[in-house]
Design an enzyme around this catalytic site. Structure first.
Site, PDB file in Angstrom:
ATOM      1  CB  CYS A   1      -8.163  -1.511  18.080  1.00  8.64           C
ATOM      2  SG  CYS A   1      -7.303   0.078  18.148  1.00  8.64           S
TER       3      CYS A   1
ATOM      4  CB  CYS B   1     -11.126   1.371  18.357  1.00  8.17           C
ATOM      5  SG  CYS B   1     -10.678   0.544  19.893  1.00  8.17           S
TER       6      CYS B   1
ATOM      7  CG  ASP C   1      29.074   4.635  32.414  1.00 12.18           C
ATOM      8  OD1 ASP C   1      29.360   4.587  33.631  1.00 12.18           O
ATOM      9  OD2 ASP C   1      28.023   5.131  31.985  1.00 12.18           O
TER      10      ASP C   1
ATOM     11  CB  CYS D   1      -8.788   2.580  22.540  1.00 16.48           C
ATOM     12  SG  CYS D   1      -7.738   2.573  21.073  1.00 16.48           S
TER      13      CYS D   1
ATOM     14  CE1 TYR E   1      39.512   0.431  34.380  1.00 17.67           C
ATOM     15  CE2 TYR E   1      41.343   1.114  35.755  1.00 17.67           C
ATOM     16  CZ  TYR E   1      39.983   0.876  35.591  1.00 17.67           C
ATOM     17  OH  TYR E   1      39.129   1.067  36.640  1.00 17.67           O
TER      18      TYR E   1
ATOM     19  CE  LYS F   1      32.775  11.638  35.155  1.00 18.72           C
ATOM     20  NZ  LYS F   1      31.812  12.277  35.999  1.00 18.72           N
TER      21      LYS F   1
ATOM     22  CB  CYS G   1      -6.782  -0.908  23.135  1.00 14.93           C
ATOM     23  SG  CYS G   1      -8.126  -1.173  21.957  1.00 14.93           S
TER      24      CYS G   1
ATOM     25  CD  GLU H   1      44.473   3.938  30.366  1.00 16.32           C
ATOM     26  OE1 GLU H   1      43.597   3.405  31.062  1.00 16.32           O
ATOM     27  OE2 GLU H   1      45.645   4.079  30.735  1.00 16.32           O
TER      28      GLU H   1
ATOM     29  CE  LYS I   1      35.485   8.536  34.721  1.00 13.70           C
ATOM     30  NZ  LYS I   1      34.573   7.520  35.146  1.00 13.70           N
TER      31      LYS I   1
HETATM   32  S1  IVH Z   1      42.158   4.595  36.396  1.00 11.85           S
HETATM   33  C1  IVH Z   1      44.134   5.588  40.194  1.00 11.85           C
HETATM   34  N1  IVH Z   1      41.344   4.083  33.969  1.00 11.85           N
HETATM   35  O1  IVH Z   1      36.457   5.526  36.391  1.00 11.85           O
HETATM   36  C2  IVH Z   1      43.506   4.991  39.032  1.00 11.85           C
HETATM   37  N2  IVH Z   1      39.714   4.303  35.682  1.00 11.85           N
HETATM   38  O2  IVH Z   1      35.899   8.015  37.851  1.00 11.85           O
HETATM   39  C3  IVH Z   1      42.056   5.273  38.965  1.00 11.85           C
HETATM   40  N3  IVH Z   1      37.422   3.975  34.918  1.00 11.85           N
HETATM   41  O3  IVH Z   1      36.861   4.236  39.628  1.00 11.85           O
HETATM   42  C4  IVH Z   1      41.340   4.547  37.944  1.00 11.85           C
HETATM   43  N4  IVH Z   1      37.914   3.560  32.804  1.00 11.85           N
HETATM   44  O4  IVH Z   1      36.129   2.611  37.786  1.00 11.85           O
HETATM   45  C5  IVH Z   1      40.995   4.314  35.243  1.00 11.85           C
HETATM   46  N5  IVH Z   1      40.775   3.608  31.773  1.00 11.85           N
HETATM   47  C6  IVH Z   1      40.408   3.824  33.033  1.00 11.85           C
HETATM   48  C7  IVH Z   1      39.073   3.802  33.446  1.00 11.85           C
HETATM   49  C8  IVH Z   1      38.757   4.059  34.787  1.00 11.85           C
HETATM   50  C9  IVH Z   1      36.940   3.668  33.696  1.00 11.85           C
HETATM   51  C10 IVH Z   1      36.574   4.161  36.104  1.00 11.85           C
HETATM   52  C11 IVH Z   1      37.121   3.511  37.357  1.00 11.85           C
HETATM   53  C12 IVH Z   1      37.238   4.617  38.336  1.00 11.85           C
HETATM   54  C13 IVH Z   1      36.344   5.666  37.789  1.00 11.85           C
HETATM   55  C14 IVH Z   1      36.794   7.031  38.240  1.00 11.85           C
END
Ligand code: IVH
Length: 682
Positions: A435, A415, A118, A412, A230, A318, A430, A114, A116
């Site tokens: 200018c 000018c 942000d 500036c 998720y 990451k 300015c 999945e 991750k």
């Molecule tokens: S699972 C035990 N799934 O990433 C389950 N987390 O670094 C833990 N996050 O605190 C979370 N996308 O806020 C899970 N597809 C995803 C995610 C996800 C983003 C975030 C979540 C978590 C943080 C951990």
């Protein structure tokens, strides 16, 4: 042996505590986040293998909390856990190895993958299908009750199943997801800030967090937050054995599930996917900082247990950091069309998120002073997504004393006029309207794609035309003639003909577009459209008093005064007169009524329609004689519903107001005369 680990753990603890002090207290990080994560992970691993080495001051024991005193507290039905990190395929292999060792011999693991996301964690509870509570992660045990704010997020269903053919809702379901801004929505929030002359938001995640924790949920409602779900924290009245089944069930209930989630039978399949994710990261609609890999079999995942607060059954991979340290070798001063001075950092080239970066934003001189950034400093530069890279701050520990302060210029550079800082403003300006750089920037803006959109007039052409004396202001563009242009170097027949044709076409731009191109402070597309609708012509607007402009809903007194001041400027009046004489359109089009098929009907819009934007749908209804209202009442004729509708759809059902979709609306207006009962009701 353990002694070595004890010493290493003590060293890592001290390092991590020092760096978190630099980051959080001093606001002056010495190492990048990725370097911090590495050290953290090493400590975590030692502690996992030697729990006796865990001390109370270990950074791994710090329970993160985002609790605020402004909200009531909610105890989560189960702890809201976090994730361990991996930074390479080897880390992932090692993770699988460790897990397999804990399982009976011959165990096989399959996975989900999945994005991750942000953003920030949200925990939402549904009772008998109705959203009853939403909370932030908080300490992991207890979170802030932000139910009212979460209700404003359009993609979160207030009732499940959100789709008529969905599975029945379990008695009680608590789901977990991530709240964030889609990239385009964050950009829109910042465009609004620009229009209001407020500072831009820099970090989408922090802005999303601030928005979710607004005390006044109307403010949250005005900001287009999104959410993806998720996971399931707890459920009564249903059961799933696989994470993949959960993702599918969530989607069937009508929850937004992030695009791209997938099932893979082996870890090798997952590892094969990583480069694809990394390379398409920038094309996604939302920010991600990695991917999450989860053991698909939930019974096995549970059996695997935890290391500290991280479940062994899932891990975050990451992406390499988009922050780097490099030297600040110079500062360029830019002057904008309003005269605003913006400093840009010149850097020793650094490879960042896939490109070589040599320039980065320094925002403004206030920020430079606040962060104490000096010329010659090693600085941390960040690039996220498509945004222009920016300087986060200096690495003060790497100074050798030769660094020099960065001050706003006294005059500036284009000018020579003395630079001023108007009272109460962060920015320097300015003040000279003539200018050459300001003139160039304002013409460049006037012809640009978002403004009058004159094709063939890029910045270089504008520069050439100014330098050769052909244009001195925006109006001169409309007086360019073929023969003299042909004399210019690089201006061949075809180029000149095309240019003159696009200039001719630009004379007929709609009033809204023309108004938004003038560069009046705060008058972007939205304000321009309000002004054009209300006044109908430049002449009427030019003669309006601030009070009359201020009366328009959506236009405040500051903006009204800006407009009046702009038109009061003799230079602007001259330029407008010249354009008028050249035949540039300064009138609104009369909106011809297309039909009166919707006469007497009132519509309320909710959700996202498949092909029409809100504005387009409103226009379509109005040109057919209908009205659009903001809220549902007994007087509403139809609710026009799209995807992810809000509470208006529920209210319509409660009041028995018919609900139609976009196709239904089209049938109402359709060719033949049809009675309003004809559209198919949803
Ligand atoms: S699972 C035990 N799934 O990433 C389950 N987390 O670094 C833990 N996050 O605190 C979370 N996308 O806020 C899970 N597809 C995803 C995610 C996800 C983003 C975030 C979540 C978590 C943080 C951990």
């Amino acid at each position: 042996m353990t002694d070595d680990f004890a010493a290493r753990a003590a060293y890592l603890r001290d390092q991590l505590n020092y760096h978190s002090y630099c980051y959080y207290v001093l606001g002056a990080p010495v190492i990048t986040n990725a370097e911090y994560d590495r050290l953290y992970q090493e400590l975590q691993q030692i502690e996992a293998e030697h729990p006796e080495l865990i001390t109370p001051d270990s950074p791994t024991q710090r329970a993160g909390s985002d609790l605020s005193e402004d909200f009531p507290k909610v105890r989560h039905p189960a702890p809201i856990l976090s994730l361990g990190n991996a930074f390479s395929p080897e880390d992932l292999r090692a993770w699988e190895e460790r897990n397999l060792k804990l399982l009976p011999a011959g165990a096989q693991l399959d996975y989900t993958l999945e994005p991750k996301l942000d953003g920030l964690t949200i925990v939402i509870t549904y009772e008998n299908g109705y959203l009853t509570q939403a909370a932030t992660r908080g300490s992991g045990e207890v979170g802030d009750d932000v139910t009212a704010n979460v209700r404003t997020i359009r993609s979160i269903p207030l009732k499940i199943p959100a789709r008529p053919d969905g599975p029945p809702a379990p008695e009680r379901l608590t789901v977990r997801g991530e709240v964030l801004f889609l990239k385009k929505d964050f950009e829109a929030v910042n465009r609004k800030q620009d229009e209001l002359e407020l500072p831009r938001y820099i970090n989408a995640r922090n802005t999303a967090s601030g928005t979710l924790k607004q005390k006044d949920s109307r403010i949250t409602a005005g900001r287009p937050l999104s959410c993806f779900i998720y996971g399931v924290v707890q459920v009564a009245g249903a059961r799933w054995d696989k994470q993949w089944d959960i993702l599918n069930a969530l989607r069937d209930f009508g929850f937004p599930v992030a695009p791209g989630v997938g099932y893979y039978p082996t870890l090798s399949d997952i590892i094969q996917q990583l480069p694809t994710w990394e390379s398409r990261k920038n094309q996604l609609e939302f920010e991600i900082d990695g991917v999450v890999i989860k053991v698909n079999d939930l019974r096995i995942a549970e059996e695997l247990g935890f290391v500290g607060k991280d479940p062994r059954g899932a891990i975050a991979y990451k992406f390499p950091s988009e922050e780097m340290t490099t030297r600040l070798v110079g500062v360029t001063v830019n002057i904008g069309r309003t005269g605003k001075v913006t400093p840009t950092a010149q850097l020793e080239p650094v490879f960042l998120g896939g490109v070589t970066v040599v320039n980065a934003s320094l925002h403004n001189y206030d920020q430079i002073a606040r962060l104490d950034i000096r010329l010659g400093d090693m600085v941390i530069v960040k690039r996220s997504g498509e945004v222009i890279p920016y300087v986060i701050g200096p690495v003060t520990a790497m100074r050798d004393g030769s660094e020099t302060p960065i001050l706003p210029p006294e005059t500036c550079p284009f000018c020579g006029t003395a630079i001023i800082q108007p009272e109460g403003m962060v920015d320097y300006f300015c003040p000279n309207p003539l200018c050459p750089e300001r003139v160039f920037r304002s013409i460049e803006f006037f012809v640009s794609r978002g403004a009058m959109d004159i094709e063939g007039m890029g910045p270089q052409t504008v520069k050439t035309l100014i330098e050769s004396g052909f244009i001195q202001d925006e109006a001169d563009i409309f007086y360019l003639r073929r023969e003299p242009l042909l004399e210019l170097e690089g201006f061949a027949d075809k180029k000149v003909d095309n240019l003159l044709a696009s200039i001719e076409a630009a004379k007929q731009r709609p009033l809204t577009q023309f108004l938004a191109s003038l560069g009046i402070d705060g008058v972007g597309g939205v304000a321009a459209s309000l002004l054009a609708d209300h006044f109908g012509s430049i002449d009427a607007l030019q003669n309006a008093a601030a009070e009359q402009i201020d009366e328009i809903e959506g236009i405040g007194p500051v903006l009204a005064q800006n407009v009046v001041d702009w038109f009061a400027d003799p230079h602007h009046r001259r330029v407008l007169d010249k354009m008028r004489a050249a035949g540039v359109n300064m009138q609104a089009e009369r909106k011809a009524a297309a039909s009166d098929k919707l006469a007497g009907l009132t519509f309320v819009l909710t959700g996202t329609l498949p092909t029409l934007s809100r504005e387009q749908a409103t226009e379509l209804i109005e040109t057919h004689g209908g009205k659009v209202a903001g809220s549902v009442s007994k007087k509403t004729s139809y609710v026009l519903m799209g995807d992810s509708p809000g509470s208006k759809a529920d209210k319509a059902r409660a009041l028995g107001v018919p609900i139609i979709d976009e196709a239904g609306l089209r049938r109402l207006i359709g060719g033949e005369t049809r009675a309003p009962e004809q559209p198919q009701l949803l």
